[in-house]
Design a protein around this motif. Structure first.
Motif, PDB file in Angstrom:
ATOM      1  N   THR A  71     -56.519  -7.428 -37.800  1.00  0.00           N
ATOM      2  CA  THR A  71     -57.253  -6.225 -38.172  1.00  0.00           C
ATOM      3  C   THR A  71     -56.752  -5.056 -37.337  1.00  0.00           C
ATOM      4  O   THR A  71     -56.574  -5.176 -36.122  1.00  0.00           O
ATOM      5  CB  THR A  71     -58.759  -6.441 -37.972  1.00  0.00           C
ATOM      6  OG1 THR A  71     -59.189  -7.433 -38.916  1.00  0.00           O
ATOM      7  CG2 THR A  71     -59.549  -5.163 -38.177  1.00  0.00           C
ATOM      8  N   LYS A  72     -56.525  -3.921 -38.011  1.00  0.00           N
ATOM      9  CA  LYS A  72     -56.015  -2.732 -37.336  1.00  0.00           C
ATOM     10  C   LYS A  72     -56.532  -1.494 -38.053  1.00  0.00           C
ATOM     11  O   LYS A  72     -56.589  -1.448 -39.271  1.00  0.00           O
ATOM     12  CB  LYS A  72     -54.509  -2.749 -37.431  1.00  0.00           C
ATOM     13  CG  LYS A  72     -53.616  -2.311 -36.328  1.00  0.00           C
ATOM     14  CD  LYS A  72     -54.008  -2.525 -34.950  1.00  0.00           C
ATOM     15  CE  LYS A  72     -52.947  -3.197 -34.141  1.00  0.00           C
ATOM     16  NZ  LYS A  72     -53.213  -3.182 -32.730  1.00  0.00           N
ATOM     17  N   ILE A  73     -56.916  -0.502 -37.276  1.00  0.00           N
ATOM     18  CA  ILE A  73     -57.271   0.802 -37.820  1.00  0.00           C
ATOM     19  C   ILE A  73     -56.157   1.759 -37.419  1.00  0.00           C
ATOM     20  O   ILE A  73     -55.946   2.013 -36.234  1.00  0.00           O
ATOM     21  CB  ILE A  73     -58.622   1.297 -37.268  1.00  0.00           C
ATOM     22  CG1 ILE A  73     -59.740   0.324 -37.658  1.00  0.00           C
ATOM     23  CG2 ILE A  73     -58.913   2.709 -37.788  1.00  0.00           C
ATOM     24  CD1 ILE A  73     -61.073   0.619 -37.000  1.00  0.00           C
ATOM     25  N   CYS A  74     -55.429   2.242 -38.414  1.00  0.00           N
ATOM     26  CA  CYS A  74     -54.305   3.143 -38.160  1.00  0.00           C
ATOM     27  C   CYS A  74     -54.755   4.585 -38.374  1.00  0.00           C
ATOM     28  O   CYS A  74     -55.294   4.925 -39.426  1.00  0.00           O
ATOM     29  CB  CYS A  74     -53.148   2.842 -39.102  1.00  0.00           C
ATOM     30  SG  CYS A  74     -52.486   1.177 -38.937  1.00  0.00           S
ATOM     31  N   PRO A  83     -59.204 -11.198 -43.525  1.00  0.00           N
ATOM     32  CA  PRO A  83     -60.363 -11.995 -43.949  1.00  0.00           C
ATOM     33  C   PRO A  83     -60.955 -12.754 -42.758  1.00  0.00           C
ATOM     34  O   PRO A  83     -60.254 -13.078 -41.803  1.00  0.00           O
ATOM     35  CB  PRO A  83     -59.767 -12.980 -44.961  1.00  0.00           C
ATOM     36  CG  PRO A  83     -58.464 -12.396 -45.355  1.00  0.00           C
ATOM     37  CD  PRO A  83     -57.983 -11.592 -44.187  1.00  0.00           C
ATOM     38  N   ASN A  84     -62.222 -12.991 -42.802  1.00  0.00           N
ATOM     39  CA  ASN A  84     -62.919 -13.777 -41.770  1.00  0.00           C
ATOM     40  C   ASN A  84     -62.714 -13.225 -40.365  1.00  0.00           C
ATOM     41  O   ASN A  84     -62.477 -13.978 -39.421  1.00  0.00           O
ATOM     42  CB  ASN A  84     -62.483 -15.249 -41.833  1.00  0.00           C
ATOM     43  CG  ASN A  84     -62.680 -15.842 -43.199  1.00  0.00           C
ATOM     44  OD1 ASN A  84     -63.740 -15.676 -43.798  1.00  0.00           O
ATOM     45  ND2 ASN A  84     -61.666 -16.510 -43.715  1.00  0.00           N
ATOM     46  N   ILE A  97     -58.467  -1.734 -46.853  1.00  0.00           N
ATOM     47  CA  ILE A  97     -58.175  -2.948 -47.604  1.00  0.00           C
ATOM     48  C   ILE A  97     -58.520  -4.171 -46.764  1.00  0.00           C
ATOM     49  O   ILE A  97     -58.453  -4.139 -45.536  1.00  0.00           O
ATOM     50  CB  ILE A  97     -56.699  -3.016 -48.069  1.00  0.00           C
ATOM     51  CG1 ILE A  97     -55.731  -2.882 -46.896  1.00  0.00           C
ATOM     52  CG2 ILE A  97     -56.406  -1.975 -49.117  1.00  0.00           C
ATOM     53  CD1 ILE A  97     -54.289  -3.102 -47.267  1.00  0.00           C
ATOM     54  N   GLN A  98     -58.890  -5.209 -47.477  1.00  0.00           N
ATOM     55  CA  GLN A  98     -59.075  -6.525 -46.874  1.00  0.00           C
ATOM     56  C   GLN A  98     -58.244  -7.474 -47.715  1.00  0.00           C
ATOM     57  O   GLN A  98     -58.370  -7.496 -48.940  1.00  0.00           O
ATOM     58  CB  GLN A  98     -60.540  -6.934 -46.881  1.00  0.00           C
ATOM     59  CG  GLN A  98     -60.758  -8.279 -46.218  1.00  0.00           C
ATOM     60  CD  GLN A  98     -62.234  -8.629 -46.096  1.00  0.00           C
ATOM     61  OE1 GLN A  98     -63.077  -8.058 -46.767  1.00  0.00           O
ATOM     62  NE2 GLN A  98     -62.531  -9.574 -45.235  1.00  0.00           N
ATOM     63  N   SER A  99     -57.409  -8.253 -47.054  1.00  0.00           N
ATOM     64  CA  SER A  99     -56.444  -9.055 -47.797  1.00  0.00           C
ATOM     65  C   SER A  99     -55.916 -10.207 -46.955  1.00  0.00           C
ATOM     66  O   SER A  99     -55.856 -10.114 -45.729  1.00  0.00           O
ATOM     67  CB  SER A  99     -55.305  -8.124 -48.218  1.00  0.00           C
ATOM     68  OG  SER A  99     -54.095  -8.766 -48.353  1.00  0.00           O
ATOM     69  N   ASN A 110     -65.065  -7.872 -33.411  1.00  0.00           N
ATOM     70  CA  ASN A 110     -64.268  -6.814 -34.037  1.00  0.00           C
ATOM     71  C   ASN A 110     -65.028  -6.125 -35.156  1.00  0.00           C
ATOM     72  O   ASN A 110     -64.913  -4.906 -35.339  1.00  0.00           O
ATOM     73  CB  ASN A 110     -62.940  -7.364 -34.550  1.00  0.00           C
ATOM     74  CG  ASN A 110     -61.900  -7.467 -33.457  1.00  0.00           C
ATOM     75  OD1 ASN A 110     -62.021  -6.864 -32.397  1.00  0.00           O
ATOM     76  ND2 ASN A 110     -60.866  -8.249 -33.707  1.00  0.00           N
ATOM     77  N   LEU A 111     -65.803  -6.881 -35.925  1.00  0.00           N
ATOM     78  CA  LEU A 111     -66.596  -6.272 -36.994  1.00  0.00           C
ATOM     79  C   LEU A 111     -67.614  -5.282 -36.422  1.00  0.00           C
ATOM     80  O   LEU A 111     -67.838  -4.215 -37.005  1.00  0.00           O
ATOM     81  CB  LEU A 111     -67.296  -7.341 -37.828  1.00  0.00           C
ATOM     82  CG  LEU A 111     -66.383  -8.186 -38.722  1.00  0.00           C
ATOM     83  CD1 LEU A 111     -67.186  -9.291 -39.403  1.00  0.00           C
ATOM     84  CD2 LEU A 111     -65.655  -7.321 -39.745  1.00  0.00           C
TER      85      LEU A 111
END
Length: 128
Positions: free
Chosen positions: A71-74, A100-101, A63-65, A106-107
């Motif tokens: 930003t986190k990857i769980c 967002p943004n 999700i992006q919100s 990180n991207l």
């Protein structure tokens, strides 16, 4: 890899709703999201958009919100071995939470991680 981008979660829960609730509460407590209630709905709504299975017994909801502050990857696993995700049993949930943004660095890290998911051995190493 940027270790701050990842979090490992071992859950005692086995039902997907309980798992997502637990993760939402933890992310809110850690100031990664604003609201666990909104988060829960966002994860469930995203799932309706299409198949999230990327490997047998591995799913990748993402999700992006505006609700996401960091930003986190769980990487989520159950202490019991399997999580019941609707009618499917899964060993690993890779939950990508993208604010967002997000900055370019990180991207690029996320992009690299996603490319690694094309390698079955890499996914197997995450499951273990």
């Amino acid at each position: 890899m940027n270790k701050n981008l990842f979090c490992d979660i071992q859950t005692k829960n086995i039902l997907y709703k309980d798992v997502i609730e637990e993760v939402g509460y933890q992310l809110e407590k850690d100031n990664i999201i604003k609201s666990h209630n909104d988060y829960f709905q966002e994860v469930l709504n995203r799932e309706k958009c299409g198949d999230i299975e990327i490997f047998p017994e591995v799913i990748l909801p993402h999700i992006q919100s505006e609700n996401i502050l960091k930003t986190k990857i769980c990487l989520i696993k159950s202490e019991h071995g399997l999580i019941q995700w609707h009618k499917q049993s899964v060993k690993l949930i890779i939950l990508l939470n993208l604010k967002p943004n997000e900055d370019k660095e990180n991207l690029l890290e996320i992009q690299s991680f996603m490319r690694n998911l094309a390698d079955e051995d890499y996914i197997e190493s995450l499951i273990k």
